[in-house]
Scaffold this active site. Structure first.
Site, short mmCIF file in Angstrom:
data_model
loop_
_atom_site.label_atom_id
_atom_site.label_comp_id
_atom_site.label_asym_id
_atom_site.label_seq_id
_atom_site.Cartn_x
_atom_site.Cartn_y
_atom_site.Cartn_z
CG ASN A 199 -0.41 0.56 2.45
OD1 ASN A 199 0.31 -0.13 3.15
ND2 ASN A 199 -0.71 1.80 2.77
CB CYS A 200 1.56 3.98 -1.76
SG CYS A 200 0.41 4.05 -3.15
CG LEU A 201 -1.63 9.37 0.18
CD1 LEU A 201 -2.04 9.19 1.64
CD2 LEU A 201 -1.04 10.74 -0.03
CG PHE B 224 -2.76 5.39 4.92
CD1 PHE B 224 -2.97 4.36 5.82
CD2 PHE B 224 -2.64 6.68 5.40
CE1 PHE B 224 -3.08 4.62 7.19
CE2 PHE B 224 -2.73 6.95 6.76
CZ PHE B 224 -2.96 5.92 7.66
#
Length: 112
Positions: free
Chosen positions: A71-73, A100
């Site tokens: 995951n990332c933003l 996120f």
């Protein structure tokens, strides 16, 4: 929803709710590819930080048979990390849809 970059790469996506269920069941290892400062400001409980700027598929943790989800933003950097995994033939093909940001929007727990 699956999408790819480059040739015919397709990535599996899980929703924030699906990932939350996996986290609560202890069935997943979450790897957050945001930079250290972003990770420190809040992340999915139990996530491991491996920033995209230094990301190497060979350094991914042994999951002991659990699923591994990146995951990332918002989903772009985790898709880029998945591309690196594909090139390295690492068996990782899943990331968090919406990143996120989607996790927070769903009101799910955040660890700091």
């Amino acid at each position: 929803m699956a999408f790819g970059f480059g040739k015919s790469a397709a990535h599996r996506e899980v929703t924030a709710q699906e990932l939350d269920t996996m986290v609560r069941a202890g069935d997943v290892v979450v790897v957050d590819v945001r930079e250290v400062d972003e990770f420190a400001s809040g992340h999915i409980p139990g996530a491991i930080n491996m920033p995209l700027s230094t990301f190497q598929p060979s350094k991914l943790p042994d999951t002991g048979g659990k699923s591994l989800v990146l995951n990332c933003l918002g989903g772009k950097r985790s898709a880029m990390a998945l591309e690196k995994c594909g090139v390295a033939q690492a068996a990782v093909d899943t990331h968090l849809a919406g990143g996120f940001g989607a996790w927070q929007s769903a009101g799910l727990p955040v660890e700091r």
